[in-house]
Design a protein around this motif. Structure first.
Motif, PDB file in Angstrom:
ATOM      1  N   THR A 187       2.842   2.637  31.091  1.00 19.79           N
ATOM      2  CA  THR A 187       2.275   3.817  31.731  1.00 19.79           C
ATOM      3  C   THR A 187       1.763   4.744  30.640  1.00 19.79           C
ATOM      4  O   THR A 187       2.496   5.040  29.690  1.00 19.79           O
ATOM      5  N   ALA A 188       0.508   5.180  30.756  1.00 17.13           N
ATOM      6  CA  ALA A 188      -0.025   6.110  29.767  1.00 17.13           C
ATOM      7  C   ALA A 188       0.814   7.386  29.771  1.00 17.13           C
ATOM      8  O   ALA A 188       1.039   7.985  30.827  1.00 17.13           O
ATOM      9  N   LEU A 189       1.276   7.796  28.613  1.00 23.53           N
ATOM     10  CA  LEU A 189       2.157   8.961  28.504  1.00 23.53           C
ATOM     11  C   LEU A 189       1.369  10.204  28.121  1.00 23.53           C
ATOM     12  O   LEU A 189       1.430  11.217  28.810  1.00 23.53           O
ATOM     13  N   CYS A 190       0.630  10.150  27.025  1.00 27.68           N
ATOM     14  CA  CYS A 190      -0.161  11.294  26.589  1.00 27.68           C
ATOM     15  C   CYS A 190      -1.108  10.859  25.477  1.00 27.68           C
ATOM     16  O   CYS A 190      -0.962   9.771  24.909  1.00 27.68           O
ATOM     17  N   ASP A 191      -2.079  11.702  25.192  1.00 31.36           N
ATOM     18  CA  ASP A 191      -2.982  11.500  24.059  1.00 31.36           C
ATOM     19  C   ASP A 191      -2.648  12.515  22.983  1.00 31.36           C
ATOM     20  O   ASP A 191      -2.314  13.659  23.281  1.00 31.36           O
ATOM     21  N   GLU A 192      -2.746  12.093  21.728  1.00 34.38           N
ATOM     22  CA  GLU A 192      -2.572  13.042  20.637  1.00 34.38           C
ATOM     23  C   GLU A 192      -3.879  13.166  19.863  1.00 34.38           C
ATOM     24  O   GLU A 192      -4.576  12.174  19.620  1.00 34.38           O
ATOM     25  N   GLU A 193      -4.216  14.375  19.506  1.00 26.81           N
ATOM     26  CA  GLU A 193      -5.431  14.656  18.738  1.00 26.81           C
ATOM     27  C   GLU A 193      -5.124  14.571  17.254  1.00 26.81           C
ATOM     28  O   GLU A 193      -4.111  15.090  16.786  1.00 26.81           O
ATOM     29  N   HIS A 194      -6.001  13.923  16.503  1.00 22.08           N
ATOM     30  CA  HIS A 194      -5.811  13.801  15.067  1.00 22.08           C
ATOM     31  C   HIS A 194      -6.650  14.827  14.316  1.00 22.08           C
ATOM     32  O   HIS A 194      -7.804  15.091  14.677  1.00 22.08           O
ATOM     33  N   VAL A 195      -6.049  15.391  13.266  1.00 18.77           N
ATOM     34  CA  VAL A 195      -6.691  16.455  12.495  1.00 18.77           C
ATOM     35  C   VAL A 195      -6.711  16.054  11.022  1.00 18.77           C
ATOM     36  O   VAL A 195      -5.714  15.550  10.490  1.00 18.77           O
ATOM     37  N   LEU A 196      -7.832  16.290  10.371  1.00 19.79           N
ATOM     38  CA  LEU A 196      -7.966  16.046   8.940  1.00 19.79           C
ATOM     39  C   LEU A 196      -7.540  17.310   8.207  1.00 19.79           C
ATOM     40  O   LEU A 196      -8.176  18.371   8.350  1.00 19.79           O
ATOM     41  N   VAL A 197      -6.456  17.250   7.435  1.00 18.91           N
ATOM     42  CA  VAL A 197      -5.901  18.448   6.810  1.00 18.91           C
ATOM     43  C   VAL A 197      -5.681  18.240   5.319  1.00 18.91           C
ATOM     44  O   VAL A 197      -5.619  17.111   4.819  1.00 18.91           O
TER      45      VAL A 197
ATOM     46  N   ARG B 155       7.093  13.830  32.981  1.00 21.74           N
ATOM     47  CA  ARG B 155       6.992  15.241  33.357  1.00 21.74           C
ATOM     48  C   ARG B 155       6.785  16.110  32.120  1.00 21.74           C
ATOM     49  O   ARG B 155       5.940  17.021  32.114  1.00 21.74           O
ATOM     50  N   ALA B 156       7.514  15.835  31.050  1.00 18.37           N
ATOM     51  CA  ALA B 156       7.366  16.618  29.823  1.00 18.37           C
ATOM     52  C   ALA B 156       5.998  16.417  29.193  1.00 18.37           C
ATOM     53  O   ALA B 156       5.402  17.333  28.632  1.00 18.37           O
ATOM     54  N   ALA B 157       5.470  15.197  29.310  1.00 22.90           N
ATOM     55  CA  ALA B 157       4.184  14.873  28.677  1.00 22.90           C
ATOM     56  C   ALA B 157       3.025  15.666  29.267  1.00 22.90           C
ATOM     57  O   ALA B 157       1.996  15.822  28.610  1.00 22.90           O
ATOM     58  N   ALA B 158       3.196  16.166  30.465  1.00 24.86           N
ATOM     59  CA  ALA B 158       2.130  16.972  31.082  1.00 24.86           C
ATOM     60  C   ALA B 158       1.838  18.226  30.266  1.00 24.86           C
ATOM     61  O   ALA B 158       0.733  18.753  30.296  1.00 24.86           O
ATOM     62  N   ASP B 159       2.825  18.690  29.507  1.00 26.17           N
ATOM     63  CA  ASP B 159       2.654  19.883  28.670  1.00 26.17           C
ATOM     64  C   ASP B 159       2.279  19.532  27.242  1.00 26.17           C
ATOM     65  O   ASP B 159       2.037  20.431  26.425  1.00 26.17           O
ATOM     66  N   TRP B 160       2.269  18.231  26.915  1.00 24.49           N
ATOM     67  CA  TRP B 160       1.948  17.829  25.539  1.00 24.49           C
ATOM     68  C   TRP B 160       0.458  17.653  25.320  1.00 24.49           C
ATOM     69  O   TRP B 160      -0.020  17.750  24.199  1.00 24.49           O
ATOM     70  N   CYS B 161      -0.278  17.331  26.369  1.00 24.41           N
ATOM     71  CA  CYS B 161      -1.679  16.979  26.222  1.00 24.41           C
ATOM     72  C   CYS B 161      -2.527  18.229  25.945  1.00 24.41           C
ATOM     73  O   CYS B 161      -2.210  19.312  26.425  1.00 24.41           O
TER      74      CYS B 161
END
Length: 301
Positions: free
Chosen positions: A158-168, A295-301
């Motif tokens: 089940t897809a949980l969340c997407d994470e954005e990648h940043v060049l730092v 449920r928690a992942a809804a706030d991570w995206c």
């Protein structure tokens, strides 16, 4: 049909090898081979194709595993938990990447406990996507978090969340590069900056370069450390540039410990999947953890 034969068959199917299945079952390899041959004779059909390294299930083998595995898992659950569900606390075995599991998943699973407990004991282990999915298939874990979607019918994702990648990088590297707006044509200005990564193959940097600059990085890793939290610490110390999940470096960006070298219109994303063995969501402690994470992942995206 002998349930012991089915248990051996499902273990071989999950392990992909008679040798690994024998180790998991505490049997000798000849015993496992003999049981599989017995089952194949009873069914009148081959269940596996023998190869140089391991075995590959036939179509009939895949169908049988898909039908039998959930029921065998349920029987194991019954025998391990006993007839009195209240007599013992069930243990949830969770596996996933170290940073995401520590920073995201574990707080989500322990915070709901409150004064009444979370309804299960928790054991966590860290590993790569390949390691966690292999361990889940072999029955070592109940729930896995993976950046790779599993194949086959024995695992359900089940897809949980997407994470954005940043060049730092540390601020002084941004000053050295100057105010140039990075794009495909001038990305070469980054070649002078050392690279901090989790592996020699530069998986995150290479993915970022391919997605944003349509090219491959030419620099090699100067600092290689297999934990993104350590990568962040090294980048903040000035060791070089790094590609990190935004959730992991957001506080450091706010403090100006590191700065974003580039803010593309469409940032690279990576998807996390919540994976179980098919049928095991019928077990209350696994279903509860699965629900809490979604449920928690809804706030991570």
């Amino acid at each position: 049909m002998d349930l012991a034969l089915l248990r051996t068959f499902v273990t071989v199917h999950r392990a992909g090898s008679f040798t690994r299945a024998a180790a998991l079952l505490g049997l000798s390899q000849p015993a496992v081979t003999s049981q599989i041959r017995t089952l194949e004779r009873q069914l009148g059909r081959p269940l596996f194709l023998r190869q140089a390294r391991g075995v590959t299930p036939t179509t009939i083998g895949d169908e049988l595993a898909h039908k039998a595995a959930p029921h065998l898992d349920a029987l194991v659950e019954i025998t391990e938990s006993g007839l009195d569900d209240e007599s013992s606390l069930r243990t949830l075995h969770l596996a996933g990447p170290p940073e995401f599991t520590a920073e995201r998943a574990l707080p989500a699973l322990t915070e709901p406990a409150g004064d009444h407990g979370q309804g299960f004991a928790l054991r966590a282990s860290f590993g790569t996507a390949e390691e966690t999915l292999e361990g889940l298939s072999a029955g070592h874990h109940d729930l896995a978090i993976s950046t790779a979607r599993p194949r086959g019918a024995l695992l359900t994702a089940t897809a949980l969340c997407d994470e954005e990648h940043v060049l730092v990088a540390a601020p002084h590297w941004a000053e050295e590069i100057g105010s140039v707006k990075l794009n495909r044509e001038n990305a070469h200005v980054l070649d002078r900056v050392p690279v901090v990564e989790v592996h020699e193959s530069l998986p995150l940097v290479s993915r970022y370069w391919a997605s944003v600059f349509d090219s491959r990085p030419t620099a090699s890793g100067t600092v290689i450390v297999p934990d993104l939290r350590a990568v962040l610490a090294c980048a903040a110390a000035g060791a070089g540039l790094a590609v990190l999940p935004r959730y992991l470096c957001a506080a450091a960006l706010k403090r100006h410990d590191v700065v974003a070298l580039h803010e593309p219109a469409v940032p690279p994303l990576r998807t996390y999947f919540l994976v179980t063995r098919t049928g095991t969501l019928a077990m209350p402690h696994i279903a509860r953890a699965h629900e809490w994470l979604l449920r928690a992942a809804a706030d991570w995206c």
